[in-house]
Motif scaffolding. Structure first.
Motif, PDB file in Angstrom:
ATOM      1  N   ARG A 366       0.843  -1.183   0.130  1.00 47.30           N
ATOM      2  CA  ARG A 366      -0.064  -0.105   0.224  1.00 47.30           C
ATOM      3  C   ARG A 366       0.832   1.244  -0.056  1.00 47.30           C
ATOM      4  N   VAL A 367       0.381   2.293  -0.857  1.00 47.06           N
ATOM      5  CA  VAL A 367       1.362   3.577  -0.845  1.00 47.06           C
ATOM      6  C   VAL A 367       0.428   4.689  -0.492  1.00 47.06           C
ATOM      7  N   VAL A 372      -4.334   2.108  -1.615  1.00 44.99           N
ATOM      8  CA  VAL A 372      -3.785   2.256  -2.945  1.00 44.99           C
ATOM      9  C   VAL A 372      -2.724   1.374  -3.188  1.00 44.99           C
ATOM     10  N   ARG A 373      -2.513   0.487  -3.985  1.00 48.92           N
ATOM     11  CA  ARG A 373      -1.456  -0.547  -3.995  1.00 48.92           C
ATOM     12  C   ARG A 373      -0.510   0.080  -5.126  1.00 48.92           C
ATOM     13  N   GLY A 378       2.801   1.332 -11.286  1.00 44.49           N
ATOM     14  CA  GLY A 378       3.601   2.303 -10.171  1.00 44.49           C
ATOM     15  C   GLY A 378       5.073   1.676 -10.171  1.00 44.49           C
ATOM     16  N   LEU A 379       5.312   0.492 -10.241  1.00 46.99           N
ATOM     17  CA  LEU A 379       6.519  -0.262 -10.194  1.00 46.99           C
ATOM     18  C   LEU A 379       7.478   0.363 -11.563  1.00 46.99           C
ATOM     19  N   LEU A 412       6.453  -3.521   3.339  1.00 43.42           N
ATOM     20  CA  LEU A 412       5.717  -4.491   2.324  1.00 43.42           C
ATOM     21  C   LEU A 412       5.380  -5.655   3.146  1.00 43.42           C
ATOM     22  N   ALA A 413       4.214  -6.135   2.905  1.00 43.46           N
ATOM     23  CA  ALA A 413       3.672  -7.244   3.685  1.00 43.46           C
ATOM     24  C   ALA A 413       4.015  -8.614   3.334  1.00 43.46           C
ATOM     25  N   ASP A 414       4.213  -8.716   2.041  1.00 43.00           N
ATOM     26  CA  ASP A 414       4.431 -10.231   1.451  1.00 43.00           C
ATOM     27  C   ASP A 414       5.975 -10.197   1.055  1.00 43.00           C
TER      28      ASP A 414
END
Length: 427
Positions: A366-367, A372-373, A378-379, A412-414
Motif C-alpha cells: 500500500r502506498v 492504494v497499491r 507504479g513499479l 511490504l507485507a508479502d
C-alpha cells in the motif's frame, strides 16, 4: 529439569529455630527493591496445593512474615488444583505430595502436564528427603521440608525457583529460535539456489526479502539454468500462503522445474508436469502457485515466455524500461481437472537487453494515505527513474523505493523475490 541442589537440604541445618519463636522480620529497603524488581510491579501468583489445614496456615504465616506481597491461592485436592490451573496460570506452585486424590510423583506429573510455565516446588515431610530429590529429578524446581524453614528462606526458595524456571523457558525459546533459524537456512538454500550457468553470456542478479510479518520464508522461489545448447531458462514463482509447508512446496516446485528443464521438458509439457507435482505435494486443495518462466535460445533476438496467473515483467533496452504483459493461463492448481493451457509467447529482445521478473509482493504494498497499491504501473514509474543504473543498483533501488512508499503501512507485507537477467553479447 529442576536443580538438584534442593533447598530442603541446603537450608535445613540453618533453620532449626522453633516456628513459634520466629518473629516477623522486617524487610530492608535494599531487599524490598530487589523483590520489587523480581516481581515486576505485580505480586506473583502462588498456588498452594495442600489438604492439611495446619500446614496451609504455616505457609500463609511464612509469607506474611517475609514482608513480601504474594497472591496466594489454595487448593485442597489435585482435582481442584487442576481446575484452578485451567482458569489462571500461577508463577509458582507449592505441591504437597500427599493429597486425598493423588500421591507422590503422580501428583507432580499431572501438575507439570497442566502448567509448563509455572515453577513447581514440592513440600515434603522431615523423613522424605529422598522423595524431594526424586521430585526434582522428575521436573520440580526444588523441594522444601515442612517445619524446617524460616520466612526469609522460604521466600528465597520461591524466588529462586521462579528465576530458574524463567531461565529454563528462555533457554527453550532460544533453542526453538535456533532450530527455526536452521530451518530457514535449509529452506532458503532450496528456494534461492545458485544459478546453474555454463558460461558468462548471461549475468544474474537475484534478491529475496521476507515480508514484515514472516518468521519463516514464504513460498516465493526462483531459478536460472543454462542447458548445453546455450539456452538460458529462468523461472520466478509464488506459492499461496506462508509458513514451512508453503516454503517446502516452493522448494519442491523449484527443484522439479530445474530437473524437468534439464531433462528437456518445454512449453505446455513443462507446466503440466509442475502442476501435477503441486497437486500431489500440496497440503490442501486451496493451495496454488503462480509463476512466469522464460527461455532465451543462444544468440536469439527473442525470449519465449509462459505465464501462469503471475504479474508481468520488466524489459530493459537501449530505449529505456517497459512493462511486458503476455497472454497466460491460470495459476497452477486452480483448475487441475481441466485441460489448462499456458501459451508460449515470443517477445523481442535486444542482444544486450535485460529482463526483470518479480513476485507480487513487490507491487502489492500500500502506498500513500489510502488503500492504494503500487501495482505494475507504479513499479514501472519507479524503474523509469533508475533506468541508467547497473543491475544490482537497479534492483535494489526498486525494492527500496517500494518499501519506502509502503512505510506508512508497515512496509511490504508479502515476500519479495526478484530475478534480473542481463545478456552479454561480447562473450
Amino acid at each position: 529439569m529442576g536443580s538438584a541442589l534442593g533447598l530442603g537440604s541446603q537450608y535445613q541445618a540453618d533453620s532449626t529455630r522453633a516456628r513459634a519463636v520466629s518473629p516477623p522480620r522486617p524487610v530492608s529497603s535494599v531487599e524490598q527493591d530487589r523483590f520489587e524488581t523480581l516481581w515486576s510491579g505485580r505480586p506473583p501468583h502462588v498456588l498452594l496445593i495442600e489438604d492439611d489445614e495446619g500446614d496451609a496456615v504455616l505457609v500463609e504465616e511464612l509469607m506474611e512474615d517475609s514482608g513480601v506481597e504474594v497472591r496466594l491461592g489454595r487448593a485442597r485436592t489435585l482435582a481442584h488444583a487442576l481446575a484452578q490451573l485451567d482458569a489462571e496460570r500461577p508463577q509458582c506452585v507449592l505441591l504437597d505430595l500427599h493429597l486425598p486424590d493423588a500421591q507422590g510423583l503422580d501428583a507432580l506429573n499431572k501438575v507439570l502436564a497442566k502448567t509448563a510455565e509455572a515453577a513447581v516446588v514440592v513440600l515434603t515431610g522431615l523423613s522424605e528427603e529422598k522423595a524431594g530429590l526424586a521430585a526434582v529429578a522428575a521436573g520440580a524446581q526444588d523441594y522444601l521440608v515442612k517445619g524446617r524453614l524460616e520466612a526469609d528462606v522460604f521466600m528465597r526458595a520461591i524466588r529462586y525457583a521462579m528465576q530458574r524456571k524463567q531461565t529454563e523457558l528462555a533457554a527453550a525459546a532460544l533453542q526453538t529460535g535456533r532450530l527455526r533459524a536452521e530451518e530457514n537456512a535449509r529452506l532458503e538454500r532450496g528456494l534461492l539456489p545458485t544459478p546453474l550457468l555454463l558460461d558468462d553470456t548471461v549475468s544474474v542478479c537475484a534478491r529475496y526479502r521476507p515480508g514484515r510479518a514472516q518468521a519463516l520464508l514464504g513460498g516465493d522461489f526462483y531459478d536460472v539454468v543454462q542447458t548445453p545448447d546455450g539456452a538460458t531458462h529462468a523461472v520466478v514463482g509464488d506459492v499461496s500462503g506462508h509458513g514451512p509447508a508453503e516454503a517446502a512446496l516452493g522448494v519442491c516446485l523449484r527443484v522439479a522445474w530445474r530437473a524437468f528443464v534439464m531433462a528437456g521438458a518445454r512449453g505446455q509439457e513443462l507446466l503440466d508436469l509442475l502442476e501435477k507435482i503441486l497437486v500431489a505435494e500440496r497440503s490442501g486443495p486451496e493451495i496454488f502457485a503462480t509463476l512466469v518462466a522464460l527461455t532465451r535460445p543462444a544468440g536469439a533476438d527473442r525470449i519465449c515466455v509462459q505465464r501462469a496467473g503471475h504479474p508481468g515483467f520488466l524489459i530493459r533496452s537501449s530505449e529505456g524500461v517497459r512493462l511486458q504483459a503476455v497472454d497466460g493461463g491460470p495459476a497452477l492448481g486452480i483448475m487441475p481437472d481441466w485441460d489448462s493451457a499456458w501459451p508460449v509467447t515470443e517477445v523481442p529482445m535486444e542482444p544486450s537487453g535485460a529482463v526483470m521478473l518479480f513476485t507480487d509482493g513487490l507491487i502489492e504494498g500500500r502506498v500513500g494515505a489510502g488503500p492504494v497499491r503500487l501495482e505494475e504501473q507504479g513499479l514501472l514509474d519507479i524503474a523509469r527513474h533508475h533506468t541508467e543504473l547497473p543491475a544490482d543498483a537497479f534492483v535494489d533501488a526498486l525494492i527500496h523505493t517500494a518499501q519506502s512508499l509502503a512505510a506508512d503501512w508497515g512496509g511490504l507485507a508479502d515476500d519479495v523475490a526478484v530475478l534480473h537477467l542481463e545478456w552479454n553479447t561480447s562473450s
